[in-house]
Structure formats: C-alpha cells, structure tokens
Scaffold this motif. Structure first.
Motif, PDB file in Angstrom:
ATOM      1  N   ARG A 471     -58.648  -7.606  12.998  1.00 36.24           N
ATOM      2  CA  ARG A 471     -59.332  -6.716  14.124  1.00 36.24           C
ATOM      3  C   ARG A 471     -57.932  -6.333  14.995  1.00 36.24           C
ATOM      4  O   ARG A 471     -57.990  -5.212  15.329  1.00 36.24           O
ATOM      5  CB  ARG A 471     -60.348  -7.460  14.901  1.00 36.24           C
ATOM      6  N   TYR A 475     -56.691  -2.579  15.106  1.00 33.19           N
ATOM      7  CA  TYR A 475     -56.771  -1.753  16.151  1.00 33.19           C
ATOM      8  C   TYR A 475     -55.532  -1.310  16.759  1.00 33.19           C
ATOM      9  O   TYR A 475     -55.554  -0.102  17.389  1.00 33.19           O
ATOM     10  CB  TYR A 475     -57.714  -2.602  17.353  1.00 33.19           C
ATOM     11  N   THR A 476     -54.436  -2.069  16.812  1.00 33.99           N
ATOM     12  CA  THR A 476     -53.359  -1.935  17.369  1.00 33.99           C
ATOM     13  C   THR A 476     -52.708  -0.795  16.439  1.00 33.99           C
ATOM     14  O   THR A 476     -51.918   0.091  16.988  1.00 33.99           O
ATOM     15  CB  THR A 476     -52.363  -2.845  17.422  1.00 33.99           C
ATOM     16  N   VAL A 478     -54.181   1.595  14.854  1.00 37.26           N
ATOM     17  CA  VAL A 478     -55.008   2.840  14.863  1.00 37.26           C
ATOM     18  C   VAL A 478     -54.446   3.329  16.326  1.00 37.26           C
ATOM     19  O   VAL A 478     -54.095   4.794  16.510  1.00 37.26           O
ATOM     20  CB  VAL A 478     -56.449   2.642  14.773  1.00 37.26           C
ATOM     21  N   SER A 479     -54.738   2.424  17.332  1.00 39.10           N
ATOM     22  CA  SER A 479     -54.169   2.962  18.699  1.00 39.10           C
ATOM     23  C   SER A 479     -52.595   3.590  18.878  1.00 39.10           C
ATOM     24  O   SER A 479     -52.280   4.496  19.310  1.00 39.10           O
ATOM     25  CB  SER A 479     -54.178   1.923  19.550  1.00 39.10           C
ATOM     26  N   LEU A 480     -51.619   2.732  17.981  1.00 34.14           N
ATOM     27  CA  LEU A 480     -50.134   3.125  18.191  1.00 34.14           C
ATOM     28  C   LEU A 480     -49.894   4.551  17.471  1.00 34.14           C
ATOM     29  O   LEU A 480     -49.361   5.360  17.854  1.00 34.14           O
ATOM     30  CB  LEU A 480     -49.531   1.999  17.672  1.00 34.14           C
ATOM     31  N   ILE A 482     -52.293   6.851  16.200  1.00 32.00           N
ATOM     32  CA  ILE A 482     -53.047   8.079  16.597  1.00 32.00           C
ATOM     33  C   ILE A 482     -53.067   8.373  17.973  1.00 32.00           C
ATOM     34  O   ILE A 482     -52.707   9.535  18.105  1.00 32.00           O
ATOM     35  CB  ILE A 482     -54.667   7.765  16.186  1.00 32.00           C
ATOM     36  N   TYR A 483     -52.814   7.576  18.668  1.00 30.60           N
ATOM     37  CA  TYR A 483     -52.907   8.017  20.222  1.00 30.60           C
ATOM     38  C   TYR A 483     -51.613   7.982  21.008  1.00 30.60           C
ATOM     39  O   TYR A 483     -51.283   8.891  21.641  1.00 30.60           O
ATOM     40  CB  TYR A 483     -53.632   7.114  21.102  1.00 30.60           C
ATOM     41  N   MET A 484     -50.567   7.594  20.176  1.00 28.63           N
ATOM     42  CA  MET A 484     -49.347   7.745  20.734  1.00 28.63           C
ATOM     43  C   MET A 484     -48.202   8.345  19.740  1.00 28.63           C
ATOM     44  O   MET A 484     -47.552   9.538  20.113  1.00 28.63           O
ATOM     45  CB  MET A 484     -48.509   6.137  20.872  1.00 28.63           C
ATOM     46  N   SER A 487     -49.099  12.096  19.079  1.00 25.83           N
ATOM     47  CA  SER A 487     -49.114  12.687  20.328  1.00 25.83           C
ATOM     48  C   SER A 487     -47.613  13.035  20.342  1.00 25.83           C
ATOM     49  O   SER A 487     -47.328  14.208  20.795  1.00 25.83           O
ATOM     50  CB  SER A 487     -49.582  12.075  21.350  1.00 25.83           C
TER      51      SER A 487
END
Length: 556
Positions: A471, A475-476, A478-480, A482-484, A487
């Motif tokens: 988990r 989660y790390t 996907v966050s790293l 997709i969001y960073m 961008s």
C-alpha cells in the motif's frame, strides 16, 4: 578667353582624393558582400513557395516528397496484406497442430494445459506418436512429412533426467547427482506405427521433448498475384517437469522456415501481372535515390553557408558562432528524409527479392519498410510548419526536446528504483510483479491511470507486513509520478511554448536572427534573382577576367 579648368579634369583624375575614394569603394563593396550574405542565408531558410517567388525555383523536393509519400504508402499496404497472409497461415497451422497432437485440447487453454498423473503422461505421449504416424488420414490440410534423401525424417522423443537420485520427502532426505542425462528414441512415420516402449523416470525427470518436422505450401497467395511459399514447420512439444511440483506443463511451439518451392507451375495468371509489383518497387527505389541526392545536396549547401557565416562572424566580431546558430544551418528534416530513403531503398530491395523468391525473410523487410514509412510521414510535419498556427507547435516540440530528454533521464532513475523494489518485494505475492518486464508494464499503466484498482485488489494478503508495504509502495508511486513528475513535465512544455511565442512576436533572440533581421527584402522584391545571376559561374569568370585586365592596365 582663358581656360581656367584643371588639366587633370580632362581625364577625370583628381590628385586630392584617390585614397578617400578607394576607402569609400571598399566600404561599399564590404557592405554589398554582407547584404548578399544576409540574402543568401535568408533565402536558405525560406520555404518552397517563398523560394519560387524569390528566384523562380520550382519546388522539386516538395513535389517529389508528396509523390513519394503516396507511392511508399501504397507499397507498404501491399506488403502488409501479403505479410498478413503469411502470419495468418502460421497462426492457423499452429492451432491445427495443437488440435492434432495435444489430446483433448481446447482453444485458449494452453495456459492451463498440464498433466498430473503418470498414466496421463504416457497416454499423451502415445497420442502424439499415433497422430504423427496417421497424419495423412487425419489432417485436412496439405501437410506432409519431411524427406531427407528420399527417406522420411523421424519423430524424435528425448527425455532429460538427473543421472542418479534417491528422494525421500517423508524422511526429509535426498541424494541427487546434478549431471543431466538425455535418452532419445526415434519413430519413423507409417500408416500403422508400432508404439515404442520406453520408461519415464518421474522422480528424476526434468522434461520430455518431442520434435518433428512437417511441410506445407501456402496456396492462398496465388489469388493475390504472388507465388506460393513452401513452409517447414519444426514442431516441438515439451513436457516440463523442472519444478517437480506434481504438475507437468505441456507446451507446443513451432519454428517456421519459409523457402522457395523447388518446382512450381501456375496456370491462369500471366508472369507479366505477377512481376508488376517488382517494377513498382523499382520506381520507388529510383524516387528514393533522387530524394536522397537532393536532400544531401541541400545539407552540403547549408554546411558551406554555415562556414561562410562563421568566417564573417569571426572576422567582424572576433568571437566564435554559438553552437545553436551553427545547428540552424543543418536541417534535421533533410537528415530524417535521408534516413527514410535509405531504409525504404533497403526494404524495397528485400521486398523485390521476396516477390521473386530469392529470399523469404518477411520480418527484416517489415522492419525496414515500416520504419521508413514512419519517417516519411513524420517528415510531413515539416511542410505543415510553413503555416504559422502549426509551426509554433513544431517549434515547441523541437525546442523542448533537450529539456525533455534530461527530465526523462532523471525520472527514469526513480522509475527503475521502483521497478527493482517492486519486483523483489511484491513479486512472490502479485502476478504483475513476477518479472521485471511485467513490473515495468504495470507501473507504466499506473502512470497513465490504467488498471489501477485491480493492481491494488489482487495483492495477496498472506503476509501483513508485505501487504502494508504494498500500500505504501503503490500510493507513493502514484502520488509521486502523477501529481509531481507529470506536472513538472507539463511545466517544461508550457515554458517552452511561452518562449516560442515570444520569439514568434518578431523579437530576435539569437545572434543569427539579429544578423538576418537587418535584411528587409521580400521574396518577390527581385533582389534575390540579381544575387543568383551575380553568383553564376560565367559571371564569376567574367568578373575575374575583368579585374585581371584592370590590374594590367593600372600597371601599364
């Protein structure tokens, strides 16, 4: 009446100003050379329409590229349809062999096709041998045994097993000799074959491999004005017991060799219609050679012009020309077209040899023709760049490319670290993390938002520690990414787009652009035609001869 005029005026000679006139004439000549150099560089960067208005030069390269795109696309579609028949014939024969030689085989069941009993293993092996011997009575295709010197080649059955071994799982003791022995026997095809007697050493057995060769002819190509190919199918059926887990996996593979048929006769189709495609391929080769020559000449002219501008810049400014300005003279589109022409020429030659059955390597020909056609179509973007609205997009891609490569290298390091970590930790508990290849495919799908929920759900909960780690890992990641990281990637493209828009506003940014901004001559002004005539070979010879005569006159 007294003549008060100076006697030297009769000859147009003034003693007070020869050096001043010479200096002024020299400055005018230098200014004319600089203006001429500006117009030459500006003309080099014009599009075909502007060059036509400037010097009346016909856009031969543009016309040739448009015609070449159409012809190469037709060639690729024709070869693709022919290759599709080859692929279909291979796949359907593979499916036929599975139904003929694998007992109780069901379509799509190869992943779960396995044996669990000793009697079933013997039954399946005897079934393969029996079907091989009765091939003529069972198959509905034109399959035949391979002959070697007039004798049918046999079926070969080989068993691989450990040399010696005593295994007692109940006592948790074993003794094994890791040397692998191979025991083989051969079965010749007959209408009523006698089944051979052999023993399988299941405790020590690693695998049983049955191999044989069948021949076939692909007759469906005749209807498409192509000569049929003769196929050799090297069939290998493997019973894999390497894990010794009680489950013997069964797999059937074919290695296809395409050859020219030795003796053939086709009625109802003229040889002229069959070889029309060869003439079409020859025409494409000629077009690509012409395109290759024209683009090579343009690159050479650009390099010569770069040297001329570099000499002027070093002489006037005492500095070296920036690399970005030098690269402006090397047209990358021409290099792309040259590579495309080279690949298309090689692919067309291979295609002609395939059509005439000199070679039968469809895969290599497909790579050359496919990549060549891809580069040809990418080259169309160059001509779309002549329109202002499309040009800004192309310039953005070109300007952002170096920064994008650097960004991908940095992001790739983080991506590989997640790949290795996921493979070693989550591999035993998740099917998508079993190999590095599947890990990379799974993570790339997560970046694009695909298959995200099943990736989370399919994690086995045999170990609470690994489940919690999975988990945190997912989660790390996907966050790293997709969001960073994505961008930041978009920000690089956006900043480059804003920079290009500023350059499109007419403000020169490079030294070369500042040098060319002084020249305001339009393509239809007529001065470019004068430059062309002034730089003709005959005019240069006349000017040199005239200057030599002037020098002799002045010495006299």
């Amino acid at each position: 009446m007294e003549d008060s005029s100076d006697p030297h005026d009769v000859y147009g000679i003034h003693e007070a100003s020869p050096w001043a006139d010479s200096q002024s004439q020299q400055d005018d000549e230098d200014r004319d050379k600089v203006d001429s150099l500006r117009r030459k560089i500006k003309y080099y960067f014009m599009n075909p329409c502007e060059k036509y208005h400037a010097r009346g030069r016909k856009p031969w390269k543009l016309i040739l590229q448009i015609v070449k795109i159409a012809f190469i696309t037709i060639q690729l579609v024709s070869f693709g349809l022919s290759n599709q028949m080859v692929v279909t014939f291979k796949e359907e024969n593979l499916m036929t062999f599975k139904h003929l030689f694998l007992k109780d085989y069901v379509d799509g069941g190869m992943d779960t096709y396995a044996l669990y009993r000793q009697s079933d293993t013997y039954d399946h092996i005897y079934h393969i041998i029996t079907q091989f011997g009765l091939l003529h009575n069972t198959t509905v295709g034109n399959h035949e045994y391979e002959r070697n010197g007039g004798i049918y080649t046999p079926l070969t059955l080989c068993q691989e097993f450990y040399r010696n071994g005593t295994i007692y799982p109940g006592n948790e003791t074993f003794e094994i000799d890791t040397h692998v022995d191979t025991d083989c026997l051969q079965v010749y095809p007959m209408h009523h074959p006698s089944l051979p007697q052999f023993e399988l050493h299941f405790k020590r057995m690693l695998s049983v491999k049955i191999t044989f060769v069948l021949k076939a002819i692909n007759l469906q190509t005749v209807r498409h004005r192509e000569l049929p190919d003769c196929y050799d199918f090297a069939i290998a059926i493997t019973f894999n017991n390497g894990a010794h887990s009680g489950r013997i996996k069964v797999d059937l593979e074919t290695d296809v060799d395409i050859n020219e048929c030795r003796d053939w006769k086709v009625s109802g189709a003229s040889a002229k219609s069959i070889y029309l495609t060869v003439l079409f391929d020859c025409l494409i080769v000629v077009m690509c050679i012409t395109s290759f020559t024209l683009c090579t000449r343009s690159i050479i002219n650009g390099i010569l012009l770069q040297h001329e501008y570099t000499s002027y810049y070093r002489k006037r400014c005492g500095k070296h020309v920036p690399w970005l300005d030098k690269l402006e003279f090397v047209n990358g589109w021409y290099i792309l077209i040259i590579v495309s022409d080279t690949l298309t020429i090689i692919g067309s030659i291979l295609k002609m040899e395939i059509q005439t059955k000199v070679v039968t390597n469809y895969d290599v020909c497909s790579i050359f023709l496919g990549v060549g056609t891809m580069f040809v179509w990418i080259g169309v973007i160059r001509y779309m760049g002549y329109f202002r609205k499309y040009n800004i997009l192309i310039l953005t891609l070109r300007a952002a490319f170096p920064n994008v490569i650097r960004f991908i290298c940095c992001a790739g390091i983080i991506y590989l670290s997640y790949c290795f970590c996921g493979w070693i930790v989550l591999g035993p508990f998740h099917e998508k993390f079993r190999t590095l290849n599947t890990v990379s495919e799974c993570l790339f799908s997560l970046i694009n938002g695909d298959d995200m929920f099943p990736t989370f759900v399919n994690m086995k909960q045999k170990s609470s520690l690994v489940w919690i780690f999975s988990r945190v890992y997912l989660y790390t990641f996907v966050s790293l990414f997709i969001y960073m990281i994505l961008s930041l990637f978009i920000t690089i493209i956006t900043d480059t787009y804003d920079t290009i828009k500023q350059q499109q506003s007419g403000v020169p940014t490079s030294e070369l652009q500042k040098f060319l901004s002084v020249c305001n001559d339009l393509p239809n002004s007529g001065v470019y035609r004068l430059d062309k005539s002034n730089h003709s070979f005959l005019d240069c010879c006349l000017r040199r001869r005239w200057s030599q005569q002037e020098g002799l006159t002045s010495e006299a």
